[in-house]
Design a protein around this motif. Sequence first.
Motif, PDB file in Angstrom:
ATOM      1  N   GLY A   1       0.838  -1.202   0.000  1.00 44.28           N
ATOM      2  CA  GLY A   1       0.000   0.000   0.000  1.00 44.28           C
ATOM      3  C   GLY A   1       0.872   1.251   0.000  1.00 44.28           C
ATOM      4  N   LEU A   2       0.297   2.344  -0.504  1.00 43.59           N
ATOM      5  CA  LEU A   2       1.064   3.596  -0.596  1.00 43.59           C
ATOM      6  C   LEU A   2       0.649   4.550   0.531  1.00 43.59           C
ATOM      7  N   LYS A   3       1.589   5.385   0.957  1.00 51.79           N
ATOM      8  CA  LYS A   3       1.230   6.420   1.942  1.00 51.79           C
ATOM      9  C   LYS A   3       0.102   7.249   1.343  1.00 51.79           C
ATOM     10  N   GLN A   4      -0.814   7.713   2.192  1.00 52.01           N
ATOM     11  CA  GLN A   4      -2.007   8.401   1.704  1.00 52.01           C
ATOM     12  C   GLN A   4      -1.659   9.581   0.788  1.00 52.01           C
ATOM     13  N   LYS A   5      -0.647  10.362   1.159  1.00 53.57           N
ATOM     14  CA  LYS A   5      -0.348  11.553   0.343  1.00 53.57           C
ATOM     15  C   LYS A   5       0.251  11.163  -1.010  1.00 53.57           C
ATOM     16  N   VAL A   6       1.014  10.028  -1.060  1.00 53.18           N
ATOM     17  CA  VAL A   6       1.570   9.544  -2.336  1.00 53.18           C
ATOM     18  C   VAL A   6       0.432   9.047  -3.226  1.00 53.18           C
ATOM     19  N   LEU A   7      -0.478   8.288  -2.622  1.00 56.27           N
ATOM     20  CA  LEU A   7      -1.625   7.748  -3.361  1.00 56.27           C
ATOM     21  C   LEU A   7      -2.508   8.879  -3.900  1.00 56.27           C
ATOM     22  N   ASP A   8      -2.791   9.843  -3.058  1.00 56.05           N
ATOM     23  CA  ASP A   8      -3.629  10.978  -3.482  1.00 56.05           C
ATOM     24  C   ASP A   8      -2.971  11.753  -4.623  1.00 56.05           C
ATOM     25  N   TYR A   9      -1.653  11.899  -4.538  1.00 56.47           N
ATOM     26  CA  TYR A   9      -0.915  12.623  -5.583  1.00 56.47           C
ATOM     27  C   TYR A   9      -1.054  11.897  -6.935  1.00 56.47           C
ATOM     28  N   TYR A  10      -0.803  10.575  -6.915  1.00 59.20           N
ATOM     29  CA  TYR A  10      -0.917   9.795  -8.161  1.00 59.20           C
ATOM     30  C   TYR A  10      -2.338   9.880  -8.728  1.00 59.20           C
ATOM     31  N   LYS A  11      -3.331   9.709  -7.854  1.00 56.34           N
ATOM     32  CA  LYS A  11      -4.727   9.729  -8.314  1.00 56.34           C
ATOM     33  C   LYS A  11      -5.054  11.077  -8.949  1.00 56.34           C
ATOM     34  N   ARG A  12      -4.633  12.149  -8.286  1.00 56.77           N
ATOM     35  CA  ARG A  12      -4.923  13.498  -8.795  1.00 56.77           C
ATOM     36  C   ARG A  12      -4.273  13.704 -10.166  1.00 56.77           C
ATOM     37  N   GLU A  13      -3.003  13.304 -10.272  1.00 58.64           N
ATOM     38  CA  GLU A  13      -2.273  13.475 -11.542  1.00 58.64           C
ATOM     39  C   GLU A  13      -2.941  12.675 -12.675  1.00 58.64           C
ATOM     40  N   ILE A  14      -3.341  11.438 -12.346  1.00 59.03           N
ATOM     41  CA  ILE A  14      -3.965  10.568 -13.360  1.00 59.03           C
ATOM     42  C   ILE A  14      -5.302  11.170 -13.820  1.00 59.03           C
ATOM     43  N   LEU A  15      -6.135  11.587 -12.875  1.00 54.32           N
ATOM     44  CA  LEU A  15      -7.467  12.105 -13.222  1.00 54.32           C
ATOM     45  C   LEU A  15      -7.374  13.437 -13.973  1.00 54.32           C
ATOM     46  N   GLN A  16      -6.425  14.262 -13.580  1.00 56.62           N
ATOM     47  CA  GLN A  16      -6.294  15.558 -14.266  1.00 56.62           C
ATOM     48  C   GLN A  16      -5.717  15.394 -15.671  1.00 56.62           C
ATOM     49  N   THR A  17      -4.876  14.377 -15.859  1.00 58.15           N
ATOM     50  CA  THR A  17      -4.230  14.180 -17.173  1.00 58.15           C
ATOM     51  C   THR A  17      -5.102  13.352 -18.121  1.00 58.15           C
TER      52      THR A  17
END
Length: 601
Positions: free
Chosen positions: A420-436
């Motif tokens: 599992g990823l640290k919450q802030k790392v996971l949130d960062y990836y999710k945000r980048e993926i959804l915005q891109t």
Amino acid sequence: MAAHLSYGRVVLNNLREAARKELREFLDKCEGSKAIVWDEYLTGPFGLIAQYSLLKEHEVDKMFTLKEGRIPPAEVKNIIFFVRPRLELMDIIADNIRCEHKHHGPHRDFHILFLPRRSLLCEQRLKEQGLLVHFTHIEEYSLDLIPFDSDLMSMEAESAFRECYLENDQTVLFNVAKGLMTLQALYGTIPQIFGKGECARLVANMILRMKREFAGTQNQILPVFDKLLLLDRNVDLLTPLATQLTYEGLIDEIYEIQNTHVKLPPEKFAPKKQTESGRDLSNEPKKLQLNSAEELYAEIRDKNFNAVGSVLSKKAKFISAAFEERHNAKTVGEIKQFVSQLPHMQAARTSLANHTSIAELIKDITASETFFDKLTVEQEFMSGIDTDKVNSYIEDSIAQKEPLINILRLVCMQSVCNNGLKQKVLDYYKREILQTYGYEHILTLNNLEKAGLLKPQTSTRNNYPTIRKTLRLWMDDVNEQNPNDISYVYSGYAPLSVRLTQLLARPGWRSIEEVLKMLPGPHFEERQQLPSGLHKKRQQGENRVTLVFFLGGVTYAEIAALRFLSQMEEGGTEYIIATTKLINGKSWIKSMMDKLEPSLF
């Protein structure tokens, strides 16, 4: 056609013949000329059981693909729908029949053959539309396990993993149990059943229940298999995410092998004269069948790709020398002998040319910087380097809008290797993926989280390093040319699923009890009573036979690793592989992807 299925310890051609017999019996029930209307997904797997020649012998004159509208005109008495039990297909069938009635064509008998099971829901859908009465026969064709090669069977249930782990639909597990009962009817009761995972436990329970229900009706057959190992795909989520590095694995990664066939770019396969003149270059993909019936393919498919070039070069010298022999043939007897070998030699030369072309196509990709960079990141994750922070390669790939599946594979791999990823790392990836890539992919990210592939770290303890060290999942000194360990299939990483299989054979799972507890789901052992007189007496030096069943899919690299274990002299076990579906990282992630459709409002 299927001679290669008759080699090996377990003659899988018996399974194919049993399926053909059941098909012939059904076709003969529908008297007179026939047209088959196919659910398109079934044509590939079905081709491994029966060719058109067998259907023709049983008065099948026409074949059509199932689609809306009127069935193309055909002078036949029977129309048979070969379909999976899916509601959307029932609506298409209903549309076909209504069109037939509207055009007042000749009177025909309609039949449905469901693969692999009949469905009350589907029949109900046809009944609601007032069309069930128009069917003479509604039956099921229990084509559960299809032999793909002399040691490989697949159910080709394309969404098995999704159904089990996302939708909580256990239909496919019932079909697995039925398939295993068919195998036991043909090859004898399997005395020992081992398993790891929730789905494995459910399948074992179903088998034991079915066995009790059929008590007293089994054939008295000496068991061919000694053990059955049921493995859940979610016990080892890491392996399918990694890029396979065997010859067959790379063909599948790049071109996707479908039902033992692959379609390749035509330019490498055009005759020399054609390419030089630049005329008439075919745009049709080159379609090749890949299985152990082809001698050269059987030799190179499971090798690490880096070891394939030297084998092809040796083969080229050998074939060239064999053709030169014709100059030494002086007597009539010698010439006759050379001529008799000619067809085999020409087939070998064609096979060599094909595989040299495929190897060149693959080399163009594996030699690229892009491939090397991606592989480096994968291997860092698998060996436990920098798994707990945002990875710059993944960041750059998102910024360059690399294909989304490639991004998801890497992010999921990082998550699995870090428990599992640290919450802030996971949130960062999710945000980048959804915005891109667009907010419609939020469902996909949700699915990956539900499947355990992309999740927040819930405990501070990461078990992966312990599992990696105890099971020796990462080997630094891997020998790709002459391997001595299964880790050669990923150039360093030993597939967790195959390591568990290897340790079950020797020294047994008791030695890794602690690690098994860290992996998802229960592990268990069951015994099935054999009728007296059917206990196998092992000959001196005779290997045991274990059937390994992957619930949720298996990769070609895992298959290669199991074949490697079968060939190890000190191993003492031969492995036969069965699965719900042959997968690679791309097709597996794709099966979990959902897109939010734009709102109609």
